[in-house]
Design an enzyme around this catalytic site. Sequence first.
Site: not given
Ligand code: DAT
Ligand code: MG
Length: 139
Positions: A93, A104, A117, A114, A59, A87
């Site tokens: 997420t 979110r 951050h 979402n 992604f 958080r």
């Molecule tokens: P967070 O933002 O909750 O810390 P993360 O660090 O796992 O989540 O991922 C960073 C960002 O990447 C997240 O806010 C949205 C995007 N993302 C994560 N997993 C995804 C997925 N499976 N498909 C699309 N976008 C994704």
């Molecule tokens: Mg993250």
Amino acid sequence: MSLQQTLAIVKPDAVKAGNSGNIIAMIEAAGFNIAAMKKTRLTKPQAEGFYYVHAERPFFPELVEFMTSGPVVLMILEAEGAIQKWRDLMGPTDATKAGPDTVRGRYGTSIGENASHGSDAPETAAFETAYFFSCFERK
Ligand code: DAT
Ligand code: MG
């Protein structure tokens, strides 16, 4: 718990929808001190560098495209246990799984779009706050 700082971003979807003020109001109502804040539009290299830990994920291109699609609001939030507290206020997420009292849940629409951050650990908070703010910009 001790006084901590964490990086918060109001992402382009929420800024575009006119929800940055609502999200800042939620942050203030939750008792955070906003130690620094600025509105800017990330360049592609800035977004890629910020999310370098996700560079190999499928992604990643979509994430960089989204994060550069419009202006963002960057903030350093300060509170006792700020990292987990922010958080918790953001929710999970995947915005479709987030509760109605979370940022979110209210303002995100999907796992990618979402609305916000937050840093996930003291080490990432240190990296992320320093990535966008100099020591002279923290109040
Ligand atoms: P967070 O933002 O909750 O810390 P993360 O660090 O796992 O989540 O991922 C960073 C960002 O990447 C997240 O806010 C949205 C995007 N993302 C994560 N997993 C995804 C997925 N499976 N498909 C699309 N976008 C994704
Ligand atoms: Mg993250």
